[in-house]
Design an enzyme around this catalytic site. Structure first.
Site, PDB file in Angstrom:
ATOM      1  N   TRP A 298      31.834   4.601  18.654  1.00 39.55           N
ATOM      2  CA  TRP A 298      30.796   5.730  18.181  1.00 39.55           C
ATOM      3  C   TRP A 298      31.934   6.924  18.041  1.00 39.55           C
ATOM      4  CZ3 TRP A 298      26.441   5.843  15.795  1.00 39.55           C
ATOM      5  CH2 TRP A 298      25.675   4.791  16.029  1.00 39.55           C
TER       6      TRP A 298
ATOM      7  N   CYS B  85       0.408   3.423   3.053  1.00 42.26           N
ATOM      8  CA  CYS B  85       1.160   2.847   4.227  1.00 42.26           C
ATOM      9  C   CYS B  85       2.436   3.068   4.280  1.00 42.26           C
ATOM     10  CB  CYS B  85       1.064   1.248   4.352  1.00 42.26           C
ATOM     11  SG  CYS B  85      -0.862   0.821   4.304  1.00 42.26           S
TER      12      CYS B  85
ATOM     13  N   CYS C 152       0.710  -1.186   0.094  1.00 43.60           N
ATOM     14  CA  CYS C 152       0.010   0.008  -0.027  1.00 43.60           C
ATOM     15  C   CYS C 152       0.837   1.367   0.060  1.00 43.60           C
ATOM     16  CB  CYS C 152      -0.991  -0.028   1.319  1.00 43.60           C
ATOM     17  SG  CYS C 152      -1.815   1.534   1.213  1.00 43.60           S
TER      18      CYS C 152
ATOM     19  N   VAL D 240      19.999   5.391  18.347  1.00 36.26           N
ATOM     20  CA  VAL D 240      20.264   4.265  19.151  1.00 36.26           C
ATOM     21  C   VAL D 240      20.296   4.647  20.753  1.00 36.26           C
ATOM     22  CG1 VAL D 240      22.329   2.834  19.683  1.00 36.26           C
ATOM     23  CG2 VAL D 240      21.809   3.321  17.353  1.00 36.26           C
ATOM     24  N   ASN D 241      20.634   5.858  21.001  1.00 41.26           N
ATOM     25  CA  ASN D 241      20.461   6.218  22.587  1.00 41.26           C
ATOM     26  C   ASN D 241      19.039   6.270  22.807  1.00 41.26           C
ATOM     27  OD1 ASN D 241      23.244   6.813  22.668  1.00 41.26           O
ATOM     28  ND2 ASN D 241      22.939   8.901  22.353  1.00 41.26           N
TER      29      ASN D 241
END
Length: 821
Positions: A421, A81, A78, A491-492
């Protein structure tokens, strides 16, 4: 309330695990049917903090749940969607702290097994969103969720409206959302055991108070209540003039205003979460630095949280290249390509010291020259350790880790993930500073490394999902820097409150307002926003090479010295190992080559003496010469002839045997009785035969037999080394002859010239009469031994005779006297 929140959170985690397991089972089932799996075809993954509904877990999530659930029914084909999915993902991240009270879920109705579920809840179009109240029944179809727009703010406020429609009883996992009165505030500390009460004054149409209340739902020692501007008593008492505004109310009636940069929801939540004594439910209180110094395995290193430390970067390189890659003994195909790209990026953009950069360039050059399809980590480790320092002088990577800015309050917090990181951010900023021509070069290299080698496989999957989703949108170097920063914050958000979160270093949206005030802003609708221009400027300054601190580092000369000492110790250990292996090999070869009954040195000496004596005795009486010109010794009359073992080859020694069976080899620590036997027969039978005495001495060490004309088998001349028994050896049938036949036998073997006189015949005859008895009684035994044997034999005979007489007397029937009449 805290306990309820904790149970709700635990329940959510269990449901999430169940959902993941069910999705895996569904994936296998679909693969078997050759249908595209739901996990691949769906719009959401586990990384989106959305529960994925399946036939197996739908009842567990929706029926009788302590939390309200918002469910999106969609079809992956869809278009609407697909367009709505980013908003739904953003909503999940935005209300992540509401989870004890509200959960988000989704189900793909285009997957055939899920179609029955969508039909059960009356879904006819996509996307359809339904709201399920807490403790809903199985037959409940859900409440229609009216979506006025795709904005997260509108979706969030619609959820709050649906929560307030919940009928009694009020779900314990959800905090009270109605406005507070002055009476409730005055008696609050009498009925609640918390340290802080935050009062948010707002207008009746504002949602900030309710949003902050739900934001602080997972935190203890604090409660949040909304107060409307119409509550004149509290407004006058506290002197409130601005709406919205936040005040901290204390026991005893004291109050202070909460200072924030902007009067908005996100700033209130951030400030309240960091009040003294406020902790996340189920997490320990942050420990002070003086306790940290004694609480970790390594001493606590004071550091500036607003700076990057080179010690963290070098520790990350050490762990990455020496520890994490070691889990892959052989690196192949995609992994090898990812490794080459990773090292190439490090060699280009890592802002390291000269010795580090020399090593990275050396490793990069070596890797690029590897043309094979696979590579062993052992070979890579040799280059990383710079074992051939002559080719790469002044190149070294310090061993071991020394975390500073990435140290945690416990040994298992932060450290390597924090270092990775930090390294990623430094590389993206350095690529922009150096003017790289490829915006995605660093990001692709990092994605490849994480996908192939990062030890946390679930973390690697989440990172790969984020890269697959939006990495292609990165078109400039500035976008590469901000893309990595935004994914780090995502991610934090996902890990906030997890067991891996260090309570002393909570997962926040970084940078905080204290670090970069201008980075934060508010949108026109009141939501928090980021000033991307200020964020980019902050990142370039924070991760620039000039801002990296070199505290806690060893000098380059010390690093090189330690590397040289390590190489020297490894060289000494290798040489010692080689010497040990060479000695062991030499001993093994000596054991394999030398006979077990005689050491090699003694055998060589006997051969030299034999050769010298045979040369002196040359002539007509000398032994015949074999085909190679070597003198062949003549056998003695009592020696059994041996078969020729071949040209130029020595005849092997015969081992003691019993009727043809081989005996065990003699042990070197057993007394050699052959020497005694040899001397005994030399004195009795070899006097006058000086020409062959040396040969007899040598041959008797190999084989000795006593000729006996009347016996087919005699006692052998060697003793078994294991049990000390005299070995039986077959006697040559030719020896069972009379004297005349023996003479002819000797003449046939070329010895008639040496034994034709009468004395020789007499000696031979005497030997033939006594040899067999001597071999039976005295071979290898002294006179004392024989005497002892005779005495023992006599005593045993007397003992047997005495026992015989004793028992005969005892068993004799007694006479019975018959009385006379």
């Amino acid at each position: 309330m805290a306990r309820c929140c904790s149970r709700a959170t635990s329940r959510f985690a269990g449901l999430n695990r169940t959902s993941t397991e069910s999705s895996s089972s569904l994936l296998l089932w679909c693969l078997c049917l050759l249908v595209v799996s739901a996990a691949e075809a769906g719009l959401y993954t586990a990384s989106d903090q959305i529960i994925l509904l399946t036939p197996e877990n739908v009842d567990a999530v929706l029926v009788n749940s302590s939390a309200a659930v918002v469910v999106e029914f969609y079809a992956s084909w869809c278009g609407h969607c697909i367009a709505f999915s980013p908003s739904y993902k953003s909503l999940a991240r935005d209300i992540k702290e509401w989870k004890p009270a509200v959960d988000l879920a989704a189900i793909d109705c285009s997957v055939e097994p899920n179609g029955k579920i969508c039909f059960r809840f009356g879904v006819k179009g996509y996307p359809t969103i339904k709201f399920f109240h807490a403790y809903s029944k199985r037959e409940s179809p859900g409440q229609a969720f009216k979506v006025s727009s795709r904005e997260v703010r509108g979706l969030r406020q619609t959820i709050i409206d649906n929560l307030e429609t919940n009928k009694e009883p009020w779900p314990p996992a959800c905090p009270p959302l109605e406005p507070a009165s002055q009476e409730e505030v005055d008696t609050f500390f009498e009925t609640n055991n918390v340290e802080h009460l935050a009062l948010i004054f707002e207008n009746s149409k504002s949602y900030i108070g309710r949003e902050v209340t739900l934001d602080l739902l997972q935190y203890e020692n604090i409660a949040v209540r909304r107060v409307l501007s119409t509550e004149k008593g509290l407004v006058t008492k506290l002197g409130v003039t601005e709406f919205p505004s936040c005040y901290l109310y204390h026991a005893g009636g004291n109050f202070t205003r909460l200072k924030v940069h902007i009067e908005a929801r996100s700033f209130y939540s951030y400030a309240l979460e960091r009040l003294p004594g406020v902790v996340r439910s189920g997490k320990p209180r942050p420990v002070p630095p003086e306790v940290l110094r004694n609480n970790t395995d390594e001493p606590w290193r004071p550091f500036n949280s607003s700076r990057v430390y080179m010690a963290d970067l070098e520790s990350t390189l050490h762990y990455s290249l020496r520890v994490e890659l070691a889990a892959h003994p052989v690196i192949r195909a995609e992994g090898l390509v990812a490794l080459k790209n990773y090292i190439s990026v490090l060699a280009k953009f890592f802002p390291g010291r000269p010795v580090i950069m020399n090593l990275l360039r050396s490793v990069d050059s070596w890797l690029q020259n590897q043309t094979g399809s696979e590579l062993s980590h052992a070979a890579l480790r040799e280059v990383v350790d710079n074992n051939n320092s002559a080719q790469s002088p002044d190149a070294a990577l310090p061993e071991g880790v020394k975390w500073v800015g990435c140290q945690g309050s416990k040994p298992y917090f932060r450290q390597y993930p924090c270092g990775m990181w930090t390294l990623f951010h430094v590389l993206t900023v350095q690529a922009k500073t150096s003017g790289s021509l490829e915006p995605q070069e660093v990001l692709r290299a990092l994605r490849g490394y994480v996908h192939s080698f990062f030890g946390c496989r679930q973390c690697a999957e989440h990172f790969n999902n984020m890269a697959r989703e939006s990495l292609r949108e990165v078109k400039t170097l500035d976008m590469a820097v901000t893309w990595l920063w935004s994914r780090h914050n995502r991610v934090n958000n996902r890990l906030a409150g997890a067991l891996s979160e260090d309570p002393y270093f909570p997962k926040i949206q970084w940078p905080s307002p204290q670090m970069c005030r201008d980075c934060h802003t508010v949108k026109t609708n009141g939501d928090h926003g980021w000033n991307n221009t200020q964020v980019l400027s902050f990142l370039q300054s924070y991760f620039s090479s000039g801002s990296i601190l070199t505290d806690y580092l060893d000098d380059e000369s010390q690093v090189l010295e330690k590397q040289m000492e390590k190489h020297a110790s490894q060289k000494l250990a290798l040489e010692a190992q080689r010497r040990a292996e060479r000695k062991a090999r030499e001993v093994l070869e000596a054991v394999m080559q030398s006979p077990p009954s005689q050491p090699p040195e003694e055998e060589e000496e006997e051969e030299e003496e034999e050769g010298a004596q045979e040369e002196e005795e040359g002539g007509e009486g000398a032994a015949p010469v074999d085909r190679l010109g070597a003198k062949t010794p003549e056998p003695a009359p009592w020696a059994k002839p041996e078969m020729d073992l071949g040209r130029g080859q020595r005849r092997g020694r015969r081992k003691a045997s019993i009727v043809g069976m081989r005996m065990r080899d003699q042990q070197e620590d057993i007394v050699d009785l052959d020497s005694f036997i040899s001397e005994h027969y030399k004195a009795k039978a070899m006097r006058g035969a000086s020409a062959a005495s040396t040969w007899v001495k040598h041959r008797t060490l190999q084989r000795k037999e006593e000729p006996d004309a009347g016996l087919v088998f005699g006692l052998g001349m060697e003793l078994d080394a294991g049990v000390g028994m005299v070995g039986l050896q077959p006697v040559d049938p030719d020896l069972d002859l009379d004297l005349g036949q023996r003479t002819r036998w000797l003449q046939k073997r070329g010895l008639a010239g040496q034994h034709s006189n009468d004395n020789a015949e007499k000696r031979l005859s005497a030997q033939s009469h006594t040899g067999s008895w001597m071999s039976m009684l005295s071979i290898g035994f002294s006179k004392v031994d024989i005497s002892l044997c005779v005495i023992l034999y006599f005593l045993s005979s007397m003992c047997l005779l005495f026992m015989y007489l004793f028992f005969k007397n005892r068993l004799r029937p007694r006479r019975v006297k018959v009385p006379l009449p």
